[in-house]
Scaffold this active site. Structure first.
Site, PDB file in Angstrom:
ATOM      1  N   ASP A 157       0.663  -1.474   0.124  1.00 59.24           N
ATOM      2  CA  ASP A 157      -0.220   0.253  -0.047  1.00 59.24           C
ATOM      3  C   ASP A 157       1.203   1.325   0.235  1.00 59.24           C
ATOM      4  O   ASP A 157       1.385   1.638   0.721  1.00 59.24           O
ATOM      5  CB  ASP A 157      -0.849   0.270   1.031  1.00 59.24           C
ATOM      6  CG  ASP A 157      -1.817   1.527   0.816  1.00 59.24           C
ATOM      7  OD1 ASP A 157      -1.982   1.950  -0.127  1.00 59.24           O
ATOM      8  OD2 ASP A 157      -1.969   1.759   2.058  1.00 59.24           O
ATOM      9  N   LYS A 210       1.738   8.112   1.139  1.00 58.14           N
ATOM     10  CA  LYS A 210       2.073   7.772   2.153  1.00 58.14           C
ATOM     11  C   LYS A 210       3.352   8.922   1.898  1.00 58.14           C
ATOM     12  O   LYS A 210       4.251   8.680   1.047  1.00 58.14           O
ATOM     13  CB  LYS A 210       2.131   6.388   2.676  1.00 58.14           C
ATOM     14  CG  LYS A 210       0.632   6.155   2.719  1.00 58.14           C
ATOM     15  CD  LYS A 210       1.066   4.408   3.191  1.00 58.14           C
ATOM     16  CE  LYS A 210       0.044   3.285   3.427  1.00 58.14           C
ATOM     17  NZ  LYS A 210      -0.660   3.818   4.597  1.00 58.14           N
ATOM     18  N   GLU A 234      -8.173   2.667   1.618  1.00 50.24           N
ATOM     19  CA  GLU A 234      -8.923   1.222  -0.003  1.00 50.24           C
ATOM     20  C   GLU A 234      -8.882   0.308   1.156  1.00 50.24           C
ATOM     21  O   GLU A 234      -9.795  -0.441   0.303  1.00 50.24           O
ATOM     22  CB  GLU A 234      -7.132   1.398  -1.403  1.00 50.24           C
ATOM     23  CG  GLU A 234      -6.544   0.479  -0.448  1.00 50.24           C
ATOM     24  CD  GLU A 234      -5.688   0.901   0.830  1.00 50.24           C
ATOM     25  OE1 GLU A 234      -5.194  -0.020   1.919  1.00 50.24           O
ATOM     26  OE2 GLU A 234      -5.686   2.350   1.178  1.00 50.24           O
ATOM     27  N   ARG A 276     -11.112  -0.631   3.365  1.00 49.93           N
ATOM     28  CA  ARG A 276     -12.706  -0.185   3.109  1.00 49.93           C
ATOM     29  C   ARG A 276     -13.556  -0.728   1.720  1.00 49.93           C
ATOM     30  O   ARG A 276     -14.152  -1.411   1.951  1.00 49.93           O
ATOM     31  CB  ARG A 276     -12.854   0.433   3.583  1.00 49.93           C
ATOM     32  CG  ARG A 276     -12.802   1.593   2.550  1.00 49.93           C
ATOM     33  CD  ARG A 276     -12.922   2.718   3.913  1.00 49.93           C
ATOM     34  NE  ARG A 276     -11.721   3.055   4.419  1.00 49.93           N
ATOM     35  CZ  ARG A 276     -11.750   4.183   5.482  1.00 49.93           C
ATOM     36  NH1 ARG A 276     -12.306   4.784   5.902  1.00 49.93           N
ATOM     37  NH2 ARG A 276     -10.256   4.294   6.662  1.00 49.93           N
TER      38      ARG A 276
END
Length: 491
Positions: A261, A268, A340, A342
């Site tokens: 991720d 991030k 992302e 969820r």
């Protein structure tokens, strides 16, 4: 690690360490007292000199004591009235950790009366886990030397029989930890799916859906997350039919499997991003659970669903402001592409309840950093629409030493994820971030009894303070879910 159960009085092996588990305030009772007499009072003198009281977690390593063993350890188990199966695991694990690189090859563990030898074996198995397949230059003295653990039992055959399902559990936890530990260039969605497919050798049935199949099903929410990656998204469907009635209504578990991720377009910060290889910890736990159910031939019908994606920021990645249509038909405005998980769960959960009509669903996900702010690093968050399911999860959590804390799902917070242009948006802002994430998932549950475990706080430990969990991947969730199934749902 070889685990052997032996009778009291058996001669210690060569190059062995003897670990005597003792209670607080009764350090030299039982076998420890006998060993102290043989050692001419050396254990008593060492305990006094080191202020060893037998408190939980204390380990006293007595070198040079007379006796057949090369080293003698006193391992504190705390108060006698608080000593349980997890206590036996932690004591045996603490003994192993104290001598694992000592150069000795055998550890012998003697528990106080009533201690579970089988669970002591589980503790050593879990503590001895090591992910070292990419180390090529590690010095020999840094590698574990203990290869066998002998555990003294009143009835060695009975202890061995009790250990069999626990050995299956240890195998499953190791499988989960391996998945979470793998680097992201090795474990991407298709490779994760291949490793799950290999579990068919245990008797599981595994289907793998690719992007074409998911597109036909209308899984725009899940597919949107992975559209910026060159790696194809996957949905793994794992089935175990162990009940006497193979057509009986199953129970179901759903895992978030974001194999890496970056945050996508809402990228991030660079610091710590390498840790995002374990953003598939929920899927790893569900895969581990299905592994142990098959490994111990659980008498239940169970379904595991893994949503496997990568969240990457290329020119095809979804953007903040996009609107996607989920399998349920509900539309979602993307506010933050780093929210992302969820989106993956929305389609995986809808698919699960729509196809399998389960008694309940439990999802596991490293979903929010907010749960770490709320609960710290030792508790996972439990959100649920069903009190009975929550009670069963909390009971299993306490029995297995994998802590959960039930969090609220207040209806008044649900409006925070309403969108101006779609049915909902994928984030409700910073306040109550774990709660609004759970409320988002709840919109896809369709009134099936459901629980959501936010394990962002517990899937990875560095440093670990639990003796059965080495630094790194924990396998959190495998034990507590296995225990809940065993205690509440097997026929």
């Amino acid at each position: 690690m070889e685990i052997e159960f032996i009778a009291a009085g058996a001669a210690p092996a060569d190059k062995s360490a003897l670990a005597l588990v003792v209670f607080e305030g009764a350090v030299l009772d039982g076998p420890a007292g006998q060993a102290d007499a043989q050692a001419g009072g050396a254990l008593a003198r060492a305990a006094t000199a080191q202020r060893f009281t037998g408190a939980k977690g204390q380990v006293l390593d007595v070198l040079g004591a007379a006796g057949a063993a090369s080293r003698i350890l006193l391992v504190g188990a705390g108060k006698k009235d608080g000593f349980d199966d997890v206590g036996a695991e932690h004591a045996a694990a603490s003994a192993y950790n104290a001598v694992k690189t000592s150069g000795l090859t055998t550890l012998r563990v003697e528990l106080p009366a009533g201690g579970s030898a089988a669970h002591a074996g589980l503790g050593v198995r879990l503590a001895s886990y090591r992910f070292d397949r990419y180390r090529t230059k590690e010095p020999a003295d840094k590698k574990p030397s203990i290869t066998k653990t002998q555990i003294v039992a009143d009835d060695a055959d009975k202890a061995l029989a009790a250990f069999a399902p626990l050995a299956a559990l240890a195998d499953a936890v190791a499988f989960s930890r391996d998945l979470v530990s793998e680097p992201p260039n090795v474990l991407y969605p298709a490779e994760f799916a291949r490793r799950v497919k290999a579990l068919e050798s245990l008797g599981l049935e595994v289907e793998i859906l690719g992007e074409a199949e998911m597109e036909k099903l209308g899984m725009g929410s899940l597919l949107g997350v992975g559209q910026g990656s060159t790696r194809e998204s996957q949905l793994a469907v794992i089935k175990w039919y162990g009940a006497a009635d193979k057509s009986a209504q199953p129970i179901a578990f759903v895992g978030k499997g974001v194999c890496f991720d970056t945050g996508g377009i809402s990228i991030k910060p660079a610091d710590g991003m390498e840790d995002m290889k374990w953003d598939m910890g929920g899927a790893g736990a569900v895969a581990g659970l299905m592994h142990v159910l098959a490994g111990r031939k659980a008498k239940v019908n169970a379904i595991g669903i893994l949503g496997l994606v990568e969240n990457m920021p290329d020119g095809n990645a979804q953007r903040p402001g996009d609107v996607v249509t989920s399998m349920s038909g509900q539309t979602i405005e993307i506010i933050n592409t780093d929210a992302e998980g969820r989106l993956v769960l929305a389609d995986a959960i809808w698919y699960c309840q729509d196809r399998f009509k389960p008694k309940f669903m439990v999802d596991l996900a490293t979903l929010t950093g907010a749960i770490i702010i709320s609960l710290g690093n030792d508790y996972a968050g439990l959100f649920s629409n069903n009190d009975e399911l929550s009670a069963n999860l909390l009971a299993a959590s306490g029995a297995e030493g994998e802590p959960l804390w039930r969090m609220p799902l207040p209806a008044q917070y649900d409006k925070n994820i309403d969108s101006m242009i779609a049915d909902m948006k994928n984030t409700g802002g910073r306040p109550g971030g774990s709660i609004t994430a759970a409320l988002f998932i709840q919109r896809f549950v369709n009134n099936v009894p459901w629980a959501h475990l936010d394990i962002a706080s517990t899937a990875w430990k560095k440093p670990s303070t639990v003796p059965t969990i080495p630094d790194g991947a924990t396998g959190f969730g495998v034990r507590l879910l296995n225990r809940m199934v065993q205690d509440k749902y097997e026929g």
